[in-house]
Design a protein around this motif. Structure first.
Motif, PDB file in Angstrom:
ATOM      1  N   GLY B  26       0.806  -1.229   0.000  1.00  0.00           N
ATOM      2  CA  GLY B  26       0.000   0.000   0.000  1.00  0.00           C
ATOM      3  C   GLY B  26       0.831   1.267   0.000  1.00  0.00           C
ATOM      4  O   GLY B  26       0.301   2.352   0.232  1.00  0.00           O
ATOM      5  N   TYR B  29       4.102   5.565   4.015  1.00  0.00           N
ATOM      6  CA  TYR B  29       3.898   6.975   4.324  1.00  0.00           C
ATOM      7  C   TYR B  29       4.667   7.366   5.577  1.00  0.00           C
ATOM      8  O   TYR B  29       4.873   6.531   6.462  1.00  0.00           O
ATOM      9  N   PHE B  31       4.049   9.501   8.612  1.00  0.00           N
ATOM     10  CA  PHE B  31       2.913  10.170   9.226  1.00  0.00           C
ATOM     11  C   PHE B  31       3.313  11.134  10.335  1.00  0.00           C
ATOM     12  O   PHE B  31       2.507  11.948  10.750  1.00  0.00           O
ATOM     13  N   LEU B 200      -3.653  16.242  10.423  1.00  0.00           N
ATOM     14  CA  LEU B 200      -4.841  16.766   9.751  1.00  0.00           C
ATOM     15  C   LEU B 200      -4.737  18.254   9.498  1.00  0.00           C
ATOM     16  O   LEU B 200      -5.190  18.775   8.473  1.00  0.00           O
ATOM     17  N   GLY B 202      -2.225  19.751   8.882  1.00  0.00           N
ATOM     18  CA  GLY B 202      -1.165  20.042   7.928  1.00  0.00           C
ATOM     19  C   GLY B 202       0.102  20.531   8.584  1.00  0.00           C
ATOM     20  O   GLY B 202       1.045  20.929   7.918  1.00  0.00           O
ATOM     21  N   GLN B 217       7.047  -0.502  -8.269  1.00  0.00           N
ATOM     22  CA  GLN B 217       6.044  -0.573  -9.351  1.00  0.00           C
ATOM     23  C   GLN B 217       4.918   0.449  -9.206  1.00  0.00           C
ATOM     24  O   GLN B 217       4.177   0.713 -10.138  1.00  0.00           O
ATOM     25  N   ARG B 225      -0.617  12.293  -5.981  1.00  0.00           N
ATOM     26  CA  ARG B 225      -1.385  12.322  -4.731  1.00  0.00           C
ATOM     27  C   ARG B 225      -1.162  13.601  -3.929  1.00  0.00           C
ATOM     28  O   ARG B 225      -0.053  14.074  -3.779  1.00  0.00           O
ATOM     29  N   ARG B 226      -2.241  14.058  -3.378  1.00  0.00           N
ATOM     30  CA  ARG B 226      -2.263  15.319  -2.667  1.00  0.00           C
ATOM     31  C   ARG B 226      -1.487  15.253  -1.346  1.00  0.00           C
ATOM     32  O   ARG B 226      -1.672  14.352  -0.558  1.00  0.00           O
ATOM     33  N   ARG B 227      -0.632  16.231  -1.129  1.00  0.00           N
ATOM     34  CA  ARG B 227       0.005  16.406   0.171  1.00  0.00           C
ATOM     35  C   ARG B 227       0.955  15.276   0.562  1.00  0.00           C
ATOM     36  O   ARG B 227       1.426  15.204   1.688  1.00  0.00           O
TER      37      ARG B 227
END
Ligand code: ATP
Ligand code: ATP
Ligand code: ATP
Ligand code: ATP
Ligand code: ATP
Ligand code: ATP
Ligand code: MG
Ligand code: MG
Ligand code: MG
Ligand code: MG
Ligand code: MG
Ligand code: MG
Lengths: 231, 231, 231, 231, 231, 231
Positions: B26, B29, B31, B200, B202, B217, B225-227
């Motif tokens: 997936g 990220y 975070f 959230l 930002g 891949q 993708r945003r942000r």
């Protein structure tokens, strides 16, 4: 010899879809709001496995006291998932097996599932599968470890798997760290007297009408039965 | 016979590099600031193994609660190391193995690693590999001892090895004296509510932009993708 | 057959002298007064074995926390002893061995040593050799008993033997009565903050100059290093 | 009577700021990159307590083996926080106290802290405060519970509190569920041989110059020390 | 009343310097090289406390089997330190005391020591002081905790303290984590036959001449005695 | 005397409504679908107590790992119930209390609740209230029994009571049979990585908009926050 015999029966492991019908023999009723939530959660999980972009595995532990409908709920979810591969791993299949044969048989079900694009495996009665006895306590660590590994094993690319497991000894599952192997936990319980009264007074019907979830092939014939229909 | 069969499958032991991609399915990220530190520490360790004049072995224990991204972090570190030999020792490979065969298979991965100038081995889920069950407690001492020895074994001259191991029961690792076998420990954890709010709002984006590390891949398609930025 | 096969590989047991160099890969520094004492004690013991009129066996237990340089110290002592027969018994050699094979392999090293006039055996990491796990606790009593017997076994006339063993769990060695099997005990430890400050300020250098013991092949290139002198 | 006597001495509980200087008596050096990270993390936590909009409490567990500088690190963080209220809860204050008096005295320090806008409490040596003995094991559950409650107690509106606690038995803290009461954990450790060699070679100095944090009264005289800079 | 009585006897706690002479009644001989090292180490520690710029506390655990001279060695070190405040905390003083009174009495000795610029406290026979019995095992946790705290308590500015403790059950000290509370450990032991033969042959005398350390007031009169002098 | 003194302070037991605001200091966000379900369930329970014809008591156990928002959720439910009597029983109130005084104080809160037509009691942190320590394990059985009785005690006619209890050790609650004392159980948990990604991508916002429940005094100023809406 044994090796050959094993190979021959292996393909038969895992109760096929027909078996689930047996567990739903008496029909499946929604007696309370809580049960309705359980059923909705079940549908949500099926949907999540089918469509998630980020994960192809979802596992649910259904726990509750004996006779509270864990196997029924799991069976219902499995049947309604309409996934092409649906199997139940049930302790009754493995009576008289050695630990090793049991592990192999269980692993075989997962291997088969990994060959289908959409699969659902029900692991019924974990405490029986691991041969748990409260005095000692005793259990088969080999089977426990096998289950813990298989439950967390991510299917190959393009394959998706929903795992539903039932157990009636939540505190043992906690102690054996089984619970944390699942993404979600659903708890079944007995109806409280208040809920039964609500049911009898028809309040449940008004507030949130008791619904029937029949498996697809039986749905039509069930239409006429009053308020609570047989499967 | 069995001995021969074993020899033949041995070369297959250890999940190859492709397997890691599955664990990063997936995307990866960042975070929170803490996660960014973990990733930086990981890069540092790779660099240290590659260049240290005094040691050719570095071992890291990644611990944290289930689902906090231990396997993902280890996979990311392994993939980004760009070391020629990268393997994962994962319990799912050894379902149904005897203790002795498991030990041999695990040792084989280390033997293979010792033949490459730069290697990275991920030992995923130590408590499952040693078949730990909290009730008893029970575990395979043979596998535990094998791991403890292999983790400390210095590679031959000219060979360099990075070992990344994951576990979710830190207190057991302490009790079994596994922790002290590693040069360093990284701890993953769930996001705290405060961190989620920061995310959230930002705030994380401003201070240290949330980055996305997609597996090879997926990298291209993720660009927009945003942000979330590509590494 | 298996027995013959075993006999054939037996001569390979025990890491030869070259192995010690690997354990001294990064050189051997004397960071503190305490470490200087350890090195001096080591030299004394070698001398004692070589010249004693009354005993041809001396055994030393080197204990200390992980990474405090036990294996490095033992290797250094073994290499500098210049004894014709030098072997290390190390757990990494025995991965996947049965208890019985391990015992045989260990005994073989002692048998070989008894054939040389002057021998030094390093038994590295006793708690790993006896497969000690703190939970239980568990360990191989067979291997423990074998070690205890071999450590106390007096070499035949005309043969002299120095035994250096390392362990990082002194209290376990006490409890298992291993400690009393040795003639002497050396304890390694981490540098205290005070010692590091002394080292940085150059006080150690003045009082007892920080020396560098490089393994043979690195000695030349190390000559120029600042503030660290070759032995 | 006893009650009155107690009230009179209560205001004295908690070692005042001057006590911290004693724990930093020999100055505070940064010997390694890891230590530099610890100090930076400490500064970050202070800043977080001072400015966070969402929480007015932050608690840090500093763990590591004896003599690795836990008390020194906590003292340094407390002194450099420049918070108006800084206190140390140290077992040496409570020698000869009953369990109940100890709990009252500890609670008093927290009560006092809740009256200052910005406070820092150092809880030194948790295992000694709870009177932990590994054999049994034994400990004062009353004091343990008191600490667990106080550590989680959110200060009143407008008050902000940083809690720094030290302990040298991480596995006990896990077992007693103390660790999960803290927002963050910092681990101190001994210098590895590699780090000492780096330090001696001056590598640390180049990368991240070894700094000296002297306690106030020693700062002037320390100015000239070689290779160690004032903060 | 009790309070007053306590105040009156308190100043008497801790065996004064004269008591040490009793423990050295038969003189103190140096029988072996190892003992010479112990004595030298002792002198070094005294010197360190007296002159260290960085620490004003040093604690030594002297351990060894019964009758190996622990109390004698500690007494000798204490007497030769020539520190103005020298006290022994010995279990024989506290016969019949309650736990609380014992703790108070012990703490009093440390309080008194903190008032002298240079102090030496001998804590004799820790296992007796904590009332250890191997069956159970049982011990006074209150006294243990008190000792652990006091041993680590840094004296106030301008005060320096050397702590010498003896015990004959090293594995218990390990298990109770007492050992790690000390900066250094010295181990006494019985003479091996080889050492006795060396002694008889006069080899010890040649290699490292057996020396006599008499307490100050007796030094002069002892000058003429041959090779081994009575105190 | 003591009894009178106790009576006088008793009226202060139980944190009043204002205390709840403190637990909601940073606002209350809905980060995931699961959390939305929890909030809805909460509202349902309040409604049930207010209107049920058959029972005037409803008790909910909120369980989940540390920091997952149990206290925040309970506080929110209590505050939004708008019941005239709202109290929190929190361990921090009882620091230094004897078992008996604690029981009395807790019982007093229930007595008071029974005097109001509609009451809500939050029992925060059951494992702390019963002074649970995992080693032993130890806990106050007196307080446990008191809680179990009070939780099941039906209020007098015309009085209605909602009990919300929080705990972070579900397996202990099972073992102590606390769980079965409650009518319903809600489980909080950390956000899974998948949920966080959903949240970041704004998926949650579309499906079920992330809402902000601010405590009364902060509501106005929060209006403008991006992507987070007031309830
Ligand atoms: N929702 C339902 N509607 C109608 N019948 C049900 C429902 N749930 C359970 N039953 C019936 O109740 C009985 C017990 O259910 P089930 O076997 O599913 O319980 P269980 O929790 O799996 O019990 P066990 O712990 O013994 O395995 C079965 O006969 C089943 O058909
Ligand atoms: N940083 C990340 N960014 C995006 N997804 C992540 C990240 N970390 C973990 N995940 C995802 O979260 C899920 C759990 O992660 P992972 O399996 O690595 O956790 P784990 O700590 O190894 O868990 P376990 O204890 O069960 O082995 C996986 O689907 C993984 O892809
Ligand atoms: N005196 C020394 N000078 C330089 N490097 C050293 C010294 N002692 C140890 N080292 C290095 O430190 C590292 C750890 O040392 P070593 O393996 O000997 O420790 P150990 O006590 O045997 O550890 P373990 O308990 O893990 O076996 C090695 O890389 C070693 O080369
Ligand atoms: N960074 C540092 N620079 C210089 N000296 C230090 C540093 N850290 C610790 N020290 C010194 O090392 C000694 C041990 O440090 P400290 O008492 O803080 O350790 P600790 O981990 O708290 O030990 P314990 O477990 O015994 O409480 C002290 O004398 C202290 O002044
Ligand atoms: N170096 C020495 N020279 C002469 N006599 C000694 C020496 N060491 C010990 N002794 C004598 O041996 C006897 C035992 O010594 P000591 O009481 O110091 O031993 P210990 O280790 O303290 O024993 P315990 O464990 O019983 O306390 C005493 O009579 C003591 O005077
Ligand atoms: N839904 C939420 N929205 C915003 N902040 C929240 C939310 N839930 C919890 N928090 C915040 O997260 C922190 C931890 O929450 P809380 O104290 O309620 O957790 P808990 O489960 O009770 O933890 P513990 O087990 O330590 O008692 C608090 O600062 C709280 O304000
Ligand atoms: Mg069933
Ligand atoms: Mg994982
Ligand atoms: Mg070693
Ligand atoms: Mg400390
Ligand atoms: Mg004695
Ligand atoms: Mg809470």
């Amino acid at each position: 010899d044994f090796e050959n015999a094993l190979l021959e029966i292996e393909p038969a492991f895992g109760m096929p879809k027909e078996h689930f019908e047996r567990c739903l023999f008496g029909g499946f009723y929604i007696f309370s709001e809580r049960m309705e939530h359980l059923v909705k959660a079940g549908n949500l999980f099926c949907e999540q496995v089918r469509t998630s972009e980020r994960t192809n595995l979802f596992s649910v532990l259904i726990q509750g006291q004996p006779g509270t409908g864990k196997t029924a709920l799991a069976s219902k979810m499995a049947v309604e998932s309409d996934f092409p591969f649906v199997r139940m791993i049930s302790p009754e299949e493995y009576v008289g097996f050695s630990e090793a044969s049991k592990c192999n048989a269980i692993a075989k079900v997962f291997d088969d599932a990994h060959k289908s694009p959409l699969s659902c495996i029900v692991i019924d009665n974990i405490e029986r599968l691991i041969e748990f006895a409260p005095i000692g306590p005793r259990f088969s660590n080999t089977i426990l470890q096998t289950l813990l590994v298989l439950i967390k094993q991510v299917p190959p690319k393009g394959r998706r798997l929903l795992i539903l497991a039932t157990c009636s000894m939540p505190e043992i599952m906690e102690s054996l760290d089984v619970r944390s192997a699942f993404h979600s936990v659903l708890s079944t319980s007995y109806l409280q007297h208040e809920e039964i009264v609500q049911l009898l007074k028809g309040h449940i019907e008004d507030a949130t009408p008791a619904k029937l979830y029949a498996s697809e092939q039986q749905r039509q014939s069930n239409r006429q039965r009053r308020r609570l229909f047989l499967q």
